[in-house]
Design a protein around this motif. Structure first.
Motif, short mmCIF file in Angstrom:
data_model
loop_
_atom_site.label_atom_id
_atom_site.label_comp_id
_atom_site.label_asym_id
_atom_site.label_seq_id
_atom_site.Cartn_x
_atom_site.Cartn_y
_atom_site.Cartn_z
N ALA A 16 59.86 96.05 15.73
CA ALA A 16 61.07 95.36 16.20
C ALA A 16 60.70 94.09 16.97
O ALA A 16 61.36 93.05 16.83
CB ALA A 16 61.90 96.29 17.07
N ALA A 17 59.62 94.17 17.76
CA ALA A 17 59.16 93.00 18.49
C ALA A 17 58.71 91.91 17.52
O ALA A 17 59.02 90.73 17.70
CB ALA A 17 58.01 93.38 19.43
N ARG A 18 57.97 92.31 16.48
CA ARG A 18 57.54 91.34 15.46
C ARG A 18 58.74 90.67 14.80
O ARG A 18 58.76 89.45 14.64
CB ARG A 18 56.68 92.03 14.41
N ASP A 19 59.74 91.46 14.47
CA ASP A 19 60.94 90.90 13.85
C ASP A 19 61.65 89.93 14.79
O ASP A 19 62.15 88.89 14.36
CB ASP A 19 61.89 92.03 13.43
N ALA A 20 61.68 90.26 16.09
CA ALA A 20 62.29 89.37 17.06
C ALA A 20 61.52 88.05 17.17
O ALA A 20 62.11 86.98 17.26
CB ALA A 20 62.37 90.05 18.43
N ILE A 21 60.20 88.14 17.15
CA ILE A 21 59.37 86.94 17.22
C ILE A 21 59.64 86.05 16.00
O ILE A 21 59.82 84.85 16.12
CB ILE A 21 57.87 87.29 17.29
N LEU A 22 59.65 86.67 14.84
CA LEU A 22 59.87 85.91 13.62
C LEU A 22 61.26 85.28 13.60
O LEU A 22 61.46 84.26 12.96
CB LEU A 22 59.65 86.80 12.39
N GLY A 23 62.19 85.88 14.32
CA GLY A 23 63.55 85.34 14.43
C GLY A 23 63.69 84.35 15.58
O GLY A 23 64.79 83.85 15.83
N GLY A 24 62.60 84.10 16.30
CA GLY A 24 62.63 83.13 17.39
C GLY A 24 63.18 83.69 18.68
O GLY A 24 63.59 82.95 19.56
N GLN A 25 63.18 85.00 18.83
CA GLN A 25 63.75 85.65 19.99
C GLN A 25 62.66 86.10 20.96
O GLN A 25 61.50 86.18 20.62
CB GLN A 25 64.54 86.89 19.56
N SER A 26 63.10 86.45 22.16
CA SER A 26 62.19 87.12 23.08
C SER A 26 62.16 88.59 22.70
O SER A 26 62.96 89.06 21.90
CB SER A 26 62.69 86.95 24.53
N TYR A 27 61.22 89.32 23.27
CA TYR A 27 61.11 90.74 22.95
C TYR A 27 60.63 91.52 24.15
O TYR A 27 60.14 90.97 25.12
CB TYR A 27 60.18 90.97 21.75
N GLU A 28 60.80 92.85 24.09
CA GLU A 28 60.39 93.72 25.18
C GLU A 28 59.65 94.92 24.61
O GLU A 28 60.12 95.54 23.65
CB GLU A 28 61.62 94.20 25.96
N VAL A 29 58.49 95.21 25.19
CA VAL A 29 57.69 96.37 24.78
C VAL A 29 57.22 97.05 26.05
O VAL A 29 56.64 96.40 26.92
CB VAL A 29 56.49 95.96 23.91
N ALA A 30 57.47 98.33 26.15
CA ALA A 30 57.02 99.14 27.29
C ALA A 30 57.45 98.55 28.63
O ALA A 30 56.67 98.47 29.56
CB ALA A 30 55.51 99.34 27.23
N GLY A 31 58.68 98.10 28.71
CA GLY A 31 59.21 97.56 29.95
C GLY A 31 58.75 96.16 30.29
O GLY A 31 59.06 95.63 31.35
N ARG A 32 58.01 95.53 29.42
CA ARG A 32 57.49 94.18 29.65
C ARG A 32 58.23 93.21 28.75
O ARG A 32 58.14 93.27 27.53
CB ARG A 32 56.00 94.17 29.33
N LYS A 33 59.02 92.30 29.34
CA LYS A 33 59.79 91.35 28.56
C LYS A 33 59.00 90.05 28.41
O LYS A 33 58.51 89.50 29.38
CB LYS A 33 61.13 91.06 29.21
N LEU A 34 58.88 89.62 27.17
CA LEU A 34 58.14 88.40 26.87
C LEU A 34 59.06 87.43 26.14
O LEU A 34 59.79 87.81 25.23
CB LEU A 34 56.93 88.73 25.99
N THR A 35 59.03 86.20 26.57
CA THR A 35 59.85 85.19 25.92
C THR A 35 59.01 84.25 25.09
O THR A 35 59.51 83.57 24.22
CB THR A 35 60.66 84.38 26.95
N ARG A 36 57.74 84.20 25.36
CA ARG A 36 56.85 83.36 24.58
C ARG A 36 56.20 84.25 23.51
O ARG A 36 55.48 85.19 23.81
CB ARG A 36 55.77 82.78 25.49
N ALA A 37 56.47 83.92 22.29
CA ALA A 37 56.02 84.77 21.19
C ALA A 37 54.50 84.77 21.05
O ALA A 37 53.87 83.72 21.11
CB ALA A 37 56.65 84.30 19.90
N ASN A 38 53.94 85.95 20.88
CA ASN A 38 52.52 86.09 20.59
C ASN A 38 52.41 87.00 19.37
O ASN A 38 52.12 88.19 19.49
CB ASN A 38 51.75 86.65 21.77
N LEU A 39 52.68 86.45 18.22
CA LEU A 39 52.72 87.21 16.99
C LEU A 39 51.38 87.87 16.71
O LEU A 39 51.32 89.02 16.27
CB LEU A 39 53.13 86.31 15.83
#
Length: 74
Positions: A16-39
């Protein structure tokens, strides 16, 4: 080692995070929200989780089958 259902749950989150990155969105994994994509980081995590899932499905790794550096000690 994490159980299979936990690994599959984590994999779904990273996908889901990968899909969000590819869509230009921020993502959250394990309580850590990232806005700068690191695909690259997310895809590496997906690959590791997929490998761990396959290992878990196979019943784990037998230490008798691991050969480091191709040397059998003979």
């Amino acid at each position: 080692m994490a159980d299979l259902s936990k690994l599959q749950s984590d994999l779904a989150k990273y996908e889901a995070a990968r899909d969000a990155i590819l869509g230009g969105q921020s993502y959250e994994v394990a309580g850590r929200k990232l806005t700068r994509a690191n695909l690259r980081e997310v895809e590496a995590a997906i690959e590791r989780l997929e490998q761990r899932i396959e290992i878990a499905k196979a019943g784990g790794i037998s230490s008798g089958s691991v050969v480091f550096g191709g040397w059998h000690g003979r």
